[in-house]
Design an enzyme around this catalytic site. Structure first.
Site, short mmCIF file in Angstrom:
data_model
loop_
_atom_site.label_atom_id
_atom_site.label_comp_id
_atom_site.label_asym_id
_atom_site.label_seq_id
_atom_site.Cartn_x
_atom_site.Cartn_y
_atom_site.Cartn_z
N ASP A 66 -11.10 -8.47 7.44
CA ASP A 66 -12.49 -8.43 6.97
C ASP A 66 -13.10 -9.82 7.10
O ASP A 66 -14.25 -9.98 7.49
CB ASP A 66 -12.57 -7.94 5.51
CG ASP A 66 -12.78 -6.41 5.45
OD1 ASP A 66 -13.34 -5.92 4.46
OD2 ASP A 66 -12.37 -5.74 6.42
N ASP A 97 -5.25 -6.57 5.93
CA ASP A 97 -6.46 -5.88 5.48
C ASP A 97 -7.52 -6.90 5.08
O ASP A 97 -8.69 -6.80 5.47
CB ASP A 97 -6.09 -4.99 4.27
CG ASP A 97 -7.19 -4.00 3.89
OD1 ASP A 97 -7.07 -3.36 2.83
OD2 ASP A 97 -8.17 -3.89 4.66
N LYS A 114 3.88 -15.19 3.05
CA LYS A 114 3.87 -15.98 1.81
C LYS A 114 5.32 -16.26 1.45
O LYS A 114 5.80 -15.94 0.35
CB LYS A 114 3.14 -15.19 0.71
CG LYS A 114 2.79 -15.97 -0.55
CD LYS A 114 1.75 -17.06 -0.31
CE LYS A 114 1.50 -17.90 -1.54
NZ LYS A 114 0.74 -19.15 -1.24
N ASP A 141 -2.62 -18.08 2.40
CA ASP A 141 -3.76 -18.80 1.82
C ASP A 141 -4.28 -19.86 2.80
O ASP A 141 -5.48 -20.01 3.00
CB ASP A 141 -3.40 -19.40 0.45
CG ASP A 141 -2.02 -20.05 0.43
OD1 ASP A 141 -1.73 -20.80 -0.51
OD2 ASP A 141 -1.21 -19.79 1.35
N TYR A 153 0.83 -1.22 0.00
CA TYR A 153 0.00 0.00 0.00
C TYR A 153 0.86 1.26 0.00
O TYR A 153 0.41 2.33 -0.44
CB TYR A 153 -0.94 0.02 1.21
CG TYR A 153 -2.02 -1.04 1.18
CD1 TYR A 153 -2.98 -1.10 2.18
CD2 TYR A 153 -2.08 -2.02 0.19
CE1 TYR A 153 -3.97 -2.08 2.19
CE2 TYR A 153 -3.06 -3.00 0.19
CZ TYR A 153 -4.01 -3.02 1.19
OH TYR A 153 -4.99 -4.00 1.20
#
Ligand SMILES: NC(=O)c1ccc[n+]([C@@H]2O[C@H](COP(=O)([O-])OP(=O)(O)OC[C@H]3O[C@@H](n4cnc5c(N)ncnc54)[C@H](O)[C@@H]3O)[C@@H](O)[C@H]2O)c1
Length: 357
Positions: free
Chosen positions: A250, A246, A190, A222, A141
């Site tokens: 959620d 992020d 990852k 994942d 970001y």
């Protein structure tokens, strides 16, 4: 006297923030705390009034205050502006960076009274109490962004970078948090693909030598997304980089029944910022349907982390539990046999329960 910068922002931000202020005022009355609330523009509201999503005046007010209470920013009205003038890229990210808020804490707690509001089966979500710690001022970001013309069209590039120093400070904060809880820390990355994740994993492993009493578990992102649904109770504290955090938060929010329940604290600088994990919800803005509890619970985090007032923080959380036990619900967490209330009424019920404690 605690000085609080109040930034309602856009959409439902204008509806939910006044409810959190009401609850803080009631806390002031109950525990003899004095608050000075000063409001300022941010996001689309600031663009409409000043042409810029983060006016200097707002930033200065935040810097002069003891804490910041933010609602939410953004909406379709401002989505076509040049990127740097949009609410997200022009206000939210710079505010986090300029205040040095590198750690975002999002507790995902399932309230007993909401167990049927969760989309997952009771035996899967019962008793979950997860703290997600998301790195907030680094990664994709905040990386370099490029757009270039190439034969046949264009090429767009976003750069993902992390430094040892950025990983160490969020890593230590996560180990400290786990040490105060069930002493299990999942570090999500990852590393099987990304170089920045390999540095992340090496650094977390090295840090663990300083926290031998905390169990460190590395998990690919994942798999973490899958495990959060398969067996969320295995998690105590999760630490991860900006974008992974992020997305996973959620997802975690839905374990609790609604994103309208997920509070957050952004810390790391002189002044901390407290905001619900959700956005400005343009689809329900102006309809008094928004659930203010995530913002009210963010105010409880403010009392705990910024003002060190555990008793007042716990009182707000207890009042929220009481309101839910009495069956009051906003539409997002509505269940058969419960009493539907609007945003303001939910705020009033919390104040009532708080003062009755
Ligand atoms: N921190 C922030 O200010 C923040 C965070 C995320 C998104 N946004 C912005 O918000 C805007 C909308 O984004 P989005 O739709 O992807 O996410 P959103 O979180 O605003 O909404 C997602 C869904 O959840 C519902 N919802 C969210 N908060 C709720 C609440 N308190 N009570 C009841 N229901 C609630 C909404 O009605 C919608 O259906 C965009 O402009 C986005 O950039 C801002």
């Amino acid at each position: 006297m605690y000085k609080i910068a109040v930034l309602p922002g856009d959409g439902i931000g204008q509806e939910i923030v006044p409810e959190a202020v009401k609850v803080l005022q009631a806390c002031g009355e109950k525990f003899g705390l004095a608050f000075e609330f000063r409001e300022a523009l941010v996001g689309g509201a600031a663009i409409d009034a000043t042409g810029h999503p983060l006016p200097e005046e707002t930033l200065n007010l935040c810097r002069e205050s003891d804490a910041v209470l933010l609602g939410a920013i953004g909406g379709p009205k401002w989505d076509n502006l040049p990127v740097h003038l949009r609410p997200e890229a022009g206000a939210l990210l710079p505010l986090r960076k300029k205040l040095g808020l590198y750690a975002n804490l999002r507790p995902a707690v399932l309230y007993e009274a909401l167990i049927d509001a969760s989309p997952l089966r009771q035996e899967i979500v019962e008793g979950i109490n997860i703290l997600v710690i998301r790195e907030l001022t680094g990664g994709l970001y905040f990386g370099e962004k490029k757009r270039e013309k190439i034969p046949g069209g264009e090429k767009a590039t976003d750069t993902l970078t992390y430094t040892t120093q950025e990983i160490e400070r969020i890593g230590r904060l996560a180990f400290e948090a786990a040490r105060k809880r069930r002493k299990v820390l999942h570090s999500v990355d990852k590393a099987n693909v990304l170089e920045s994740s390999r540095l992340w994993r090496e650094t977390m492993t090295r840090l663990q030598e300083e926290y031998p009493d905390v169990e460190l578990i590395h998990m690919y992102v994942d798999n973490a997304a899958m495990q959060l649904v398969r067996w969320p109770r295995q998690f105590d504290v999760i630490v991860t980089e900006n974008m992974f955090g992020d997305i996973l938060t959620d997802q975690a929010s839905m374990l609790t029944g609604s994103i309208g329940m997920l509070a957050s604290a952004s810390i790391g600088g002189k002044v901390a910022l407290y905001e619900p994990a959700h956005g400005s919800a343009p689809d329900i803005a102006g309809q008094k349907k928004a659930n203010p509890l995530a913002t009210i619970l963010s105010a409880a985090l403010m009392l705990r982390y910024s003002f060190n007032h555990e008793e007042a923080a716990a009182a707000i959380e207890k009042a929220v539990v009481r309101v839910l036990e009495k069956g009051y619900r906003t539409p997002d967490i509505m269940q058969p046999g419960c009493r539907l209330v609007n945003t303001e009424e939910m705020g009033e019920r919390v104040v009532e329960e708080l003062l009755a404690l």
